[in-house]
Design an enzyme around this catalytic site. Structure first.
Site, mmCIF file in Angstrom:
data_model
loop_
_atom_site.group_PDB
_atom_site.id
_atom_site.type_symbol
_atom_site.label_atom_id
_atom_site.label_comp_id
_atom_site.label_asym_id
_atom_site.label_seq_id
_atom_site.Cartn_x
_atom_site.Cartn_y
_atom_site.Cartn_z
ATOM 1 N N GLU A 47 -3.899 2.360 -7.219
ATOM 2 C CA GLU A 47 -4.281 3.456 -6.331
ATOM 3 C C GLU A 47 -3.381 4.668 -6.589
ATOM 4 O O GLU A 47 -2.256 4.736 -6.065
ATOM 5 C CB GLU A 47 -4.118 3.033 -4.868
ATOM 6 C CG GLU A 47 -4.985 1.855 -4.481
ATOM 7 C CD GLU A 47 -5.225 1.840 -2.970
ATOM 8 O OE1 GLU A 47 -6.385 1.978 -2.583
ATOM 9 O OE2 GLU A 47 -4.262 1.713 -2.211
ATOM 10 N N HIS A 92 0.858 -1.196 0.000
ATOM 11 C CA HIS A 92 0.000 0.000 0.000
ATOM 12 C C HIS A 92 0.891 1.241 0.000
ATOM 13 O O HIS A 92 1.969 1.241 0.585
ATOM 14 C CB HIS A 92 -0.889 -0.013 1.242
ATOM 15 C CG HIS A 92 -1.892 1.089 1.230
ATOM 16 N ND1 HIS A 92 -1.587 2.362 1.639
ATOM 17 C CD2 HIS A 92 -3.193 1.112 0.833
ATOM 18 C CE1 HIS A 92 -2.651 3.125 1.490
ATOM 19 N NE2 HIS A 92 -3.646 2.396 1.010
ATOM 20 N N GLY A 133 -10.757 2.981 1.477
ATOM 21 C CA GLY A 133 -10.235 3.328 2.795
ATOM 22 C C GLY A 133 -11.316 3.977 3.638
ATOM 23 O O GLY A 133 -12.178 3.314 4.215
ATOM 24 N N GLY A 134 -11.302 5.304 3.690
ATOM 25 C CA GLY A 134 -12.190 6.066 4.565
ATOM 26 C C GLY A 134 -13.650 5.637 4.520
ATOM 27 O O GLY A 134 -14.288 5.472 5.567
HETATM 28 P P1 PGA Z 1 -9.271 6.211 0.625
HETATM 29 O O1 PGA Z 1 -8.099 5.144 0.806
HETATM 30 O O2 PGA Z 1 -10.482 5.446 0.089
HETATM 31 O O3 PGA Z 1 -9.527 6.759 2.006
HETATM 32 O O4 PGA Z 1 -8.807 7.230 -0.336
HETATM 33 C C1 PGA Z 1 -7.888 4.125 -0.139
HETATM 34 C C2 PGA Z 1 -6.731 3.271 0.297
HETATM 35 O O5 PGA Z 1 -5.807 3.810 0.917
HETATM 36 O O6 PGA Z 1 -6.701 2.048 0.055
#
Ligand code: PGA
Length: 255
Positions: free
Chosen positions: A169, A97, A236-237
């Site tokens: 990502e 990640h 993530g969030g």
């Molecule tokens: P995010 O994070 O959805 O909060 O942008 C994604 C991730 O880090 O896998």
């Protein structure tokens, strides 16, 4: 056809007790709605893995770790091996990640070691790649992805690749509220699929799931997943609240 996969990366959020409550809520929502045709995974912290596996037993929810060490055991204070993750009942692991790469020294080389350790240890790796904003602005996105994928998946066979998950990502989209447009995601995913075909063969490239990650929310998942080579999302969030994660799962069920 590839079954869409929606994976929630909890990062450093939720105790074991909080994770159990979350899993109960999420499985309640999934059962009530009879959503199917989407694979669902949550990746809580190591300390919540066993509890998450128990709470998710008999449901469609799979459990992933967020990292591992490539050695089976040894004098590596603070580290956790694939065998240890596997023993909790978790069956997937996020590797490389961007937060691990930026804050904790993961490189393509260590990501490659971790990927092999995961495969050997019976875990499905979710291997993360993605460019920074500077790299995108310099038009280096595809070259960066090529290098990350080639080196991170060095010595992986086509047969292994067909069971691996890749998460694209863009670093500038993670936790910023600024997601890639569906066209930007679609372009990168198409590129990745072409490279996988070139390097691992047609069959493996068609089976390998490539997720998009970076500010995925209930209101943007439908357009992102409509892109032909986007096979799901690493969230993530918006995964931390079961209702919003469930809304994203529902959005992916349209695929
Ligand atoms: P995010 O994070 O959805 O909060 O942008 C994604 C991730 O880090 O896998």
């Amino acid at each position: 056809m590839r079954t869409p996969l929606i994976a929630g990366n909890f990062k450093m959020f939720k105790t074991a007790a909080e994770t159990v409550t979350y899993v109960k809520d999420l499985r309640g929502l999934i059962t009530a709605s009879k959503v199917f045709g989407v694979d669902v995974v949550i990746a809580p912290p190591f300390t919540s893995l066993s509890a998450a596996v128990d709470a998710a037993a008999g449901s469609v929810i799979g459990v992933a770790a967020q990292n591992l060490h490539w050695e089976r055991e040894g004098a590596f204070t603070g580290e956790v091996s694939a065998a240890m993750v596997h023993a909790t009942g978790a069956r997937l692991v996020i590797i490389g990640h961007s937060e691990r790469r930026t804050l904790f020294g993961d490189t393509n080389e260590t990501v490659n070691k971790k990927t092999h350790a995961a495969i050997t240890g019976g875990l499905v790796p979710i291997v993360c790649v993605g460019e920074t904003l500077d790299q995108r602005d310099r038009n280096e996105t595809m070259a960066v992805l090529d290098k990350q994928i080639k080196e991170s998946l060095d010595r992986v066979t086509g047969e292994q690749l067909s069971r691996i998950v890749i998460a694209y990502e863009p670093v500038w989209a993670i936790g910023t509220g600024r997601n890639a447009t569906p066209a930007q995601a679609g372009e990168a995913h198409f590129h990745i699929r072409q490279r996988l075909k070139q390097w691992f063969g047609l069959d493996a490239s068609e089976k390998c799931r490539v997720l998009y990650g970076g500010s995925v929310k209930p209101d943007n998942i439908a357009k992102l997943i409509a892109e032909p080579d986007v096979d799901g999302a690493l969230v993530g969030g918006a995964s931390l609240d079961p209702k919003s994660f469930f809304a994203i799962i529902t959005g992916a069920a349209a695929k």
